[in-house]
Design an enzyme around this catalytic site. Structure first.
Site, PDB file in Angstrom:
ATOM      1  N   PRO B 124      23.293 -34.064  11.680  1.00  0.00           N
ATOM      2  CA  PRO B 124      23.084 -35.077  10.638  1.00  0.00           C
ATOM      3  C   PRO B 124      22.329 -36.297  11.167  1.00  0.00           C
ATOM      4  O   PRO B 124      21.505 -36.875  10.476  1.00  0.00           O
ATOM      5  CB  PRO B 124      24.507 -35.441  10.209  1.00  0.00           C
ATOM      6  CG  PRO B 124      25.303 -34.208  10.495  1.00  0.00           C
ATOM      7  CD  PRO B 124      24.700 -33.610  11.724  1.00  0.00           C
ATOM      8  N   ALA B 126      20.517 -36.310  14.192  1.00  0.00           N
ATOM      9  CA  ALA B 126      19.527 -35.959  15.221  1.00  0.00           C
ATOM     10  C   ALA B 126      18.555 -34.915  14.685  1.00  0.00           C
ATOM     11  O   ALA B 126      18.859 -33.723  14.644  1.00  0.00           O
ATOM     12  CB  ALA B 126      20.227 -35.431  16.472  1.00  0.00           C
ATOM     13  N   GLY B 127      17.397 -35.367  14.240  1.00  0.00           N
ATOM     14  CA  GLY B 127      16.348 -34.476  13.748  1.00  0.00           C
ATOM     15  C   GLY B 127      15.210 -34.464  14.739  1.00  0.00           C
ATOM     16  O   GLY B 127      15.254 -33.750  15.744  1.00  0.00           O
ATOM     17  N   SER B 128      14.181 -35.290  14.481  1.00  0.00           N
ATOM     18  CA  SER B 128      13.045 -35.357  15.417  1.00  0.00           C
ATOM     19  C   SER B 128      13.502 -35.783  16.802  1.00  0.00           C
ATOM     20  O   SER B 128      12.990 -35.316  17.817  1.00  0.00           O
ATOM     21  CB  SER B 128      12.004 -36.354  14.899  1.00  0.00           C
ATOM     22  OG  SER B 128      11.396 -35.873  13.731  1.00  0.00           O
ATOM     23  N   TRP B 152      21.305 -28.296   8.570  1.00  0.00           N
ATOM     24  CA  TRP B 152      19.989 -27.712   8.290  1.00  0.00           C
ATOM     25  C   TRP B 152      19.746 -26.465   9.124  1.00  0.00           C
ATOM     26  O   TRP B 152      18.612 -26.216   9.548  1.00  0.00           O
ATOM     27  CB  TRP B 152      18.859 -28.718   8.582  1.00  0.00           C
ATOM     28  CG  TRP B 152      18.987 -30.036   7.922  1.00  0.00           C
ATOM     29  CD1 TRP B 152      19.290 -31.218   8.518  1.00  0.00           C
ATOM     30  CD2 TRP B 152      18.823 -30.331   6.521  1.00  0.00           C
ATOM     31  NE1 TRP B 152      19.325 -32.230   7.584  1.00  0.00           N
ATOM     32  CE2 TRP B 152      19.034 -31.707   6.354  1.00  0.00           C
ATOM     33  CE3 TRP B 152      18.503 -29.539   5.403  1.00  0.00           C
ATOM     34  CZ2 TRP B 152      18.952 -32.342   5.116  1.00  0.00           C
ATOM     35  CZ3 TRP B 152      18.421 -30.171   4.178  1.00  0.00           C
ATOM     36  CH2 TRP B 152      18.641 -31.554   4.051  1.00  0.00           C
ATOM     37  N   ILE B 153      20.782 -25.683   9.379  1.00  0.00           N
ATOM     38  CA  ILE B 153      20.621 -24.525  10.257  1.00  0.00           C
ATOM     39  C   ILE B 153      20.309 -23.279   9.420  1.00  0.00           C
ATOM     40  O   ILE B 153      21.192 -22.743   8.717  1.00  0.00           O
ATOM     41  CB  ILE B 153      21.902 -24.292  11.113  1.00  0.00           C
ATOM     42  CG1 ILE B 153      22.326 -25.606  11.811  1.00  0.00           C
ATOM     43  CG2 ILE B 153      21.652 -23.169  12.112  1.00  0.00           C
ATOM     44  CD1 ILE B 153      21.272 -26.261  12.680  1.00  0.00           C
ATOM     45  N   HIS B 331      -4.129 -24.141 -11.480  1.00  0.00           N
ATOM     46  CA  HIS B 331      -3.281 -23.508 -12.506  1.00  0.00           C
ATOM     47  C   HIS B 331      -2.923 -24.478 -13.642  1.00  0.00           C
ATOM     48  O   HIS B 331      -2.373 -24.053 -14.659  1.00  0.00           O
ATOM     49  CB  HIS B 331      -1.975 -22.982 -11.884  1.00  0.00           C
ATOM     50  CG  HIS B 331      -2.117 -21.661 -11.196  1.00  0.00           C
ATOM     51  ND1 HIS B 331      -2.828 -21.489 -10.024  1.00  0.00           N
ATOM     52  CD2 HIS B 331      -1.634 -20.424 -11.505  1.00  0.00           C
ATOM     53  CE1 HIS B 331      -2.761 -20.225  -9.641  1.00  0.00           C
ATOM     54  NE2 HIS B 331      -2.046 -19.558 -10.522  1.00  0.00           N
ATOM     55  N   GLY B 333      -1.007 -26.828 -16.039  1.00  0.00           N
ATOM     56  CA  GLY B 333       0.400 -26.837 -16.454  1.00  0.00           C
ATOM     57  C   GLY B 333       1.137 -25.593 -15.994  1.00  0.00           C
ATOM     58  O   GLY B 333       2.311 -25.659 -15.594  1.00  0.00           O
ATOM     59  N   GLU B 356      10.457 -27.565  12.926  1.00  0.00           N
ATOM     60  CA  GLU B 356       9.905 -27.299  14.270  1.00  0.00           C
ATOM     61  C   GLU B 356       9.044 -28.458  14.751  1.00  0.00           C
ATOM     62  O   GLU B 356       8.069 -28.259  15.477  1.00  0.00           O
ATOM     63  CB  GLU B 356       9.110 -25.985  14.248  1.00  0.00           C
ATOM     64  CG  GLU B 356       9.866 -24.786  14.795  1.00  0.00           C
ATOM     65  CD  GLU B 356      11.089 -24.423  13.962  1.00  0.00           C
ATOM     66  OE1 GLU B 356      12.048 -25.228  13.940  1.00  0.00           O
ATOM     67  OE2 GLU B 356      11.104 -23.353  13.357  1.00  0.00           O
TER      68      GLU B 356
END
Lengths: 86, 377
Positions: B124, B126-128, B152-153, B331, B333, B356
């Site tokens: 929660p 620790a991302g980047s 986010w696994i 495309h 609408g 990643e």
């Protein structure tokens, strides 16, 4: 180029840019990771470089930061691996 | 490309057309890819595609593995992410840093689809900044004990085991943790923008005991070597995933442009639409060149393969966002409706600029590389 020169060249070519860079110099026995001029991917780059440049695969037992922390230690590792191959 | 590999890629294209693409929208809506599809992919050998034959893998080289990833990724991003996580992140880390016993124990089972692996790094907070993980381990007699929470696994909701990255003080280490271990609880994550079918989950570890033989690599080297190696393989997979989404979106917009009429003419005949298509085509060709270049450098273990992979990932992720956005635009609408696949492709593309390593983190690394490569006169 000798092993030592090749390794030194690779290290200096991968130092991150900083304000103090003009003053960057290091001795072959110094711990390059404590100098603060490499990023988090450098250790991996170094491992890949040693393997590709000198043509061997570093054993898991030798994937130890101590073997990569200085030019002297890397030269020892390369010579050890080369010795193991002959 | 050797005939055997070309045949395998053709077969993967046919497999995707038959078994994946027709169900991609349903997977997205139901927020899960089916167990049956995973079984079929395992039976084809795709789950161990890059593993050596001695571990029941297909022994594909980097370029061939990328081409396979593209075929699966064109059809369904969530299905492709199984290859990214299970095969690239987890499998390659075990292959590189596992003991022979660990490799023999896990890789054939992973290739056979009997054991699904997930890569448990992100938290929660620790991302980047992955080095700031707080999930902790401690040694207790001949075991380790893990406490903490991962988020986010991908595929955690159905995984049989996790490759967990945890810290003890300044030491970061990696552990193979059985998902059924006492103290492990998994909560699926729903209502996501994309990657909805990739079984994302949060994992909580409460006094989870891990046998010593399940530590991967040396203690304290989890981040420096294992995380970096896993993410390098993950980025290579995502580079091809970006190409796949861009290629799929290009094909969709082209097909639509010669079928849809406005102002009495096929919209393809309007110059602004042709400009969009031309730009997308050029981008896709450039992305393919970068992916192939990164793949071939990986095969020869070129010293800059890691950087070239980052460049390819960064480029294709941005391109996928651009081309899928343009595909929605062409495309009109209809592109905003789930009746048309470009709506899903557009959502999926956004994820690639984040996972990643974000584009911004990678741009920092690319700029450092660039100034060394091209700035020293």
């Amino acid at each position: 180029m000798e092993v030592r020169e090749k390794i030194r060249h690779f290290i200096t070519a991968n130092f991150i840019i900083s304000n103090e860079e003009a003053d960057v110099s290091f001795e072959d026995h110094e711990n390059i990771f404590s100098l603060g001029f490499v990023n988090s991917m450098f250790a991996m780059k170094l491992l890949n470089y040693i393997e590709s440049e000198f043509g061997f695969r570093v054993d898991n037992d030798d994937i130890n930061i101590n073997n990569f922390k200085s030019v002297d230690n890397m030269v020892l590792l390369v010579n050890k691996m080369r010795g193991a191959l002959t | 490309m050797i005939t055997e590999v070309a045949g395998l890629i053709d077969e993967a294209r046919a497999f995707a057309a038959m078994e994946i693409r027709p169900y991609a929208a349903t997977f997205d809506e139901e927020q899960q890819i089916s167990a049956g599809l995973i079984r079929k992919m395992a039976d084809k050998g795709y789950l161990g595609a890059s593993f050596p034959a001695m571990y029941n893998g297909l022994a594909l080289d980097a370029v061939s593995y990328g081409l396979l990833t593209e075929q699966i990724g064109k059809a369904c991003a969530s299905t492709r992410s199984l290859l990214t996580v299970h095969t690239s992140l987890v499998g390659e880390a075990i292959l590189r840093f596992g003991t022979e016993s660990q490799r023999m124990n896990w890789l054939p089972e992973m290739a056979a689809g009997n054991k699904i692996g997930a890569f448990a790094l992100t938290e929660p907070g620790a991302g980047s900044d992955a080095r700031s993980i707080v999930t902790a381990y401690r040694r207790h007699k001949d075991k380790y004990v893990i406490n903490g929470r991962k988020k986010w696994i991908s595929f955690a909701a159905i995984a049989d085991f996790f490759l967990v990255i945890a810290r003890n003080g300044t030491d970061i280490s990696a552990f193979i943790v059985d998902a059924k271990s006492p103290g492990v609880s998994v909560v699926p994550m729903k209502g996501l923008l994309a990657n909805r079918a990739a079984h994302l989950a949060e994992i909580e570890f409460c006094e989870v005991e891990v046998p010593e033989e399940n530590r991967l690599g040396k203690e304290g080297f989890g981040f420096t070597y294992i995380v970096n190696t896993a993410l390098d393989h993950g980025r290579y997979s995502i580079a091809w995933a970006g190409l796949a989404l861009a290629q799929e979106a290009l094909e969709a917009m082209n097909a639509y442009s010669i079928q849809r009429k406005q102002f009495g003419r096929k919209i393809f005949l309007h110059a602004p639409v042709q400009a969009i298509i031309a730009e997308a085509t050029t981008g896709v060709h450039a992305a393919r060149s970068l992916c192939l270049r990164a793949g071939s450098m990986r095969q020869t273990k070129h010293k800059d393969a890691l950087m070239e992979t980052i460049i390819a990932k960064c480029f294709t992720a941005k391109l996928a966002m651009k081309v899928t956005t343009d595909a929605v635009q062409v495309h009109g609408g209809n592109g905003c409706s789930k009746e048309y696949p470009v709506e899903r492709l557009f959502r999926e593309a956004k994820i690639l600029e984040i996972i990643e390593g974000t584009t911004q983190i990678h741009q920092e690394a690319i700029a450092e590389f660039s100034v060394r490569q091209y700035g020293m006169r």
